[in-house]
Design a protein around this motif. Structure first.
Motif, PDB file in Angstrom:
ATOM      1  N   ASP A   1       0.841  -1.191   0.000  1.00  0.00           N
ATOM      2  CA  ASP A   1       0.000   0.000   0.000  1.00  0.00           C
ATOM      3  C   ASP A   1       0.883   1.250   0.000  1.00  0.00           C
ATOM      4  O   ASP A   1       2.114   1.169  -0.064  1.00  0.00           O
ATOM      5  CB  ASP A   1      -0.982  -0.016   1.183  1.00  0.00           C
ATOM      6  N   ASP A   2       0.266   2.416   0.103  1.00  0.00           N
ATOM      7  CA  ASP A   2       1.001   3.681   0.028  1.00  0.00           C
ATOM      8  C   ASP A   2       1.971   3.863   1.189  1.00  0.00           C
ATOM      9  O   ASP A   2       2.906   4.669   1.105  1.00  0.00           O
ATOM     10  CB  ASP A   2       0.029   4.860  -0.014  1.00  0.00           C
ATOM     11  N   ASN A   3       1.750   3.133   2.280  1.00  0.00           N
ATOM     12  CA  ASN A   3       2.629   3.247   3.447  1.00  0.00           C
ATOM     13  C   ASN A   3       3.725   2.185   3.465  1.00  0.00           C
ATOM     14  O   ASN A   3       4.479   2.079   4.433  1.00  0.00           O
ATOM     15  CB  ASN A   3       1.806   3.146   4.733  1.00  0.00           C
ATOM     16  N   GLY A   4       3.779   1.390   2.388  1.00  0.00           N
ATOM     17  CA  GLY A   4       4.815   0.359   2.316  1.00  0.00           C
ATOM     18  C   GLY A   4       4.455  -0.945   2.983  1.00  0.00           C
ATOM     19  O   GLY A   4       5.298  -1.846   3.088  1.00  0.00           O
ATOM     20  N   ASN A   5       3.211  -1.080   3.444  1.00  0.00           N
ATOM     21  CA  ASN A   5       2.781  -2.332   4.070  1.00  0.00           C
ATOM     22  C   ASN A   5       2.391  -3.349   2.999  1.00  0.00           C
ATOM     23  O   ASN A   5       1.700  -3.009   2.038  1.00  0.00           O
ATOM     24  CB  ASN A   5       1.585  -2.078   4.987  1.00  0.00           C
ATOM     25  N   ILE A   6       2.807  -4.579   3.175  1.00  0.00           N
ATOM     26  CA  ILE A   6       2.502  -5.635   2.213  1.00  0.00           C
ATOM     27  C   ILE A   6       1.035  -6.041   2.352  1.00  0.00           C
ATOM     28  O   ILE A   6       0.578  -6.400   3.437  1.00  0.00           O
ATOM     29  CB  ILE A   6       3.431  -6.837   2.422  1.00  0.00           C
ATOM     30  N   THR A   7       0.298  -5.951   1.270  1.00  0.00           N
ATOM     31  CA  THR A   7      -1.128  -6.297   1.271  1.00  0.00           C
ATOM     32  C   THR A   7      -1.416  -7.617   0.552  1.00  0.00           C
ATOM     33  O   THR A   7      -2.411  -8.266   0.833  1.00  0.00           O
ATOM     34  CB  THR A   7      -1.954  -5.179   0.609  1.00  0.00           C
ATOM     35  N   GLU A   8      -0.559  -7.979  -0.401  1.00  0.00           N
ATOM     36  CA  GLU A   8      -0.732  -9.231  -1.147  1.00  0.00           C
ATOM     37  C   GLU A   8       0.638  -9.827  -1.455  1.00  0.00           C
ATOM     38  O   GLU A   8       1.590  -9.098  -1.728  1.00  0.00           O
ATOM     39  CB  GLU A   8      -1.457  -9.003  -2.478  1.00  0.00           C
ATOM     40  N   ILE A   9       0.694 -11.143  -1.411  1.00  0.00           N
ATOM     41  CA  ILE A   9       1.867 -11.880  -1.875  1.00  0.00           C
ATOM     42  C   ILE A   9       1.412 -12.721  -3.055  1.00  0.00           C
ATOM     43  O   ILE A   9       0.354 -13.361  -3.001  1.00  0.00           O
ATOM     44  CB  ILE A   9       2.435 -12.774  -0.759  1.00  0.00           C
ATOM     45  N   HIS A  10       2.190 -12.718  -4.124  1.00  0.00           N
ATOM     46  CA  HIS A  10       1.806 -13.465  -5.322  1.00  0.00           C
ATOM     47  C   HIS A  10       2.762 -14.635  -5.543  1.00  0.00           C
ATOM     48  O   HIS A  10       3.951 -14.559  -5.231  1.00  0.00           O
ATOM     49  CB  HIS A  10       1.792 -12.546  -6.543  1.00  0.00           C
ATOM     50  N   CYS A  11       2.197 -15.714  -6.104  1.00  0.00           N
ATOM     51  CA  CYS A  11       2.998 -16.911  -6.359  1.00  0.00           C
ATOM     52  C   CYS A  11       2.352 -17.712  -7.484  1.00  0.00           C
ATOM     53  O   CYS A  11       1.258 -17.395  -7.957  1.00  0.00           O
ATOM     54  CB  CYS A  11       3.109 -17.758  -5.090  1.00  0.00           C
ATOM     55  N   THR A  12       3.059 -18.738  -7.902  1.00  0.00           N
ATOM     56  CA  THR A  12       2.509 -19.735  -8.832  1.00  0.00           C
ATOM     57  C   THR A  12       2.610 -21.097  -8.158  1.00  0.00           C
ATOM     58  O   THR A  12       3.423 -21.286  -7.240  1.00  0.00           O
ATOM     59  CB  THR A  12       3.276 -19.739 -10.164  1.00  0.00           C
ATOM     60  N   TYR A  13       1.783 -22.030  -8.603  1.00  0.00           N
ATOM     61  CA  TYR A  13       1.827 -23.367  -7.997  1.00  0.00           C
ATOM     62  C   TYR A  13       2.097 -24.419  -9.054  1.00  0.00           C
ATOM     63  O   TYR A  13       1.889 -24.209 -10.256  1.00  0.00           O
ATOM     64  CB  TYR A  13       0.525 -23.658  -7.256  1.00  0.00           C
ATOM     65  N   ASP A  14       2.604 -25.560  -8.594  1.00  0.00           N
ATOM     66  CA  ASP A  14       2.836 -26.713  -9.450  1.00  0.00           C
ATOM     67  C   ASP A  14       1.669 -27.674  -9.259  1.00  0.00           C
ATOM     68  O   ASP A  14       1.549 -28.308  -8.200  1.00  0.00           O
ATOM     69  CB  ASP A  14       4.151 -27.386  -9.076  1.00  0.00           C
ATOM     70  N   PRO A  15       0.764 -27.819 -10.233  1.00  0.00           N
ATOM     71  CA  PRO A  15      -0.425 -28.663 -10.056  1.00  0.00           C
ATOM     72  C   PRO A  15      -0.105 -30.139  -9.886  1.00  0.00           C
ATOM     73  O   PRO A  15      -0.968 -30.913  -9.460  1.00  0.00           O
ATOM     74  CB  PRO A  15      -1.237 -28.407 -11.331  1.00  0.00           C
ATOM     75  N   GLU A  16       1.145 -30.540 -10.215  1.00  0.00           N
ATOM     76  CA  GLU A  16       1.527 -31.954 -10.062  1.00  0.00           C
ATOM     77  C   GLU A  16       2.093 -32.263  -8.678  1.00  0.00           C
ATOM     78  O   GLU A  16       2.517 -33.392  -8.430  1.00  0.00           O
ATOM     79  CB  GLU A  16       2.574 -32.315 -11.125  1.00  0.00           C
ATOM     80  N   SER A  17       2.125 -31.267  -7.800  1.00  0.00           N
ATOM     81  CA  SER A  17       2.837 -31.448  -6.536  1.00  0.00           C
ATOM     82  C   SER A  17       1.925 -31.637  -5.325  1.00  0.00           C
ATOM     83  O   SER A  17       2.382 -31.544  -4.193  1.00  0.00           O
ATOM     84  CB  SER A  17       3.740 -30.226  -6.289  1.00  0.00           C
TER      85      SER A  17
END
Length: 218
Positions: free
Chosen positions: A86-102
């Motif tokens: 956000d505008d204050n530098g606080n983390i609001t979301e973390i993004h990733c990808t997944y391995d559907p075979e795992s």
């Protein structure tokens, strides 16, 4: 044993199908198979502990950071691709990808590969909210009355009780009643408080677990 997130931040799996929900089979207690299994929902948007992510981690930090891969408990491998602030530098979301075979228990080669970090989580759409009370030692000294020249109240631990609002628990906790006891994965042992009412769940921590990373960090 259930999953609960005390300081939640959103984890979004960008390549997971939108609107899809999987019901994953989870052991109630690995040490006692007679307690059976339960189904836990898994979806594109999850919640994890805020302390399980760092943008620039020190050495021997095996949790989530950009470029690192971890296992989501009872679920899939995910690899972090970045975060949103956000505008204050606080983390609001973390993004990733997944391995559907795992997926855990699938028997595939991918599910058996090793990673050093395993994180607990709850599905954002199905999580229920609770107040969690973290009790710790009342005194900072093991014998506060033994210091005759000092008032014993000087040794009171200011953090002997911390009350956390907005904690998120897996949906199976909707059935929890006052007096019921649980282990929250990676967090400790908890009991449902008699203050709980319909629509307001209150949980007390009775015993904490050792946290190797927090010990190293201190």
């Amino acid at each position: 044993r259930v999953m609960a997130v005390l300081d939640p931040v959103k984890l979004i799996i960008d390549n997971y199908p939108e609107g899809q929900v999987e019901m994953l089979e989870v052991d109630n207690n690995l040490e006692n198979p007679e307690l059976g299994k339960r189904l836990v929902p898994f979806s594109r948007e999850l919640l994890i502990e805020r302390e399980d992510f760092m943008e620039t981690p020190p050495s021997k930090y095996y949790r989530l950071y950009p470029g690192n891969e971890v296992r989501l408990m009872n679920a899939y491998f995910v690899k972090c691709t970045g975060c949103v602030k956000d505008d204050n530098g606080n983390i609001t979301e973390i993004h990733c990808t997944y391995d559907p075979e795992s997926r855990s228990g699938s028997g595939t080669e991918a599910s058996n590969r090793k990673v050093k970090g395993t994180l607990h989580w709850v599905a954002a759409t199905d999580a229920i909210e609770a107040e969690v009370r973290l009790y710790d030692r009342l005194f900072k000294d093991e014998d506060p009355a033994g210091h005759k020249e000092v008032d014993f109240k000087e040794f009171i631990n200011e953090d002997s009780l911390r009350v956390l609002k907005g904690c998120k628990l897996e949906s199976s906790m909707r059935r929890a009643k006052p007096g019921d006891r649980f282990q929250f994965q990676r967090l400790g042992y908890f009991c449902v408080d008699s203050d709980s009412t319909d629509g307001r769940l209150v949980i007390n921590r009775t015993v904490s677990l050792k946290d190797t990373w927090q010990k190293m960090n201190k």
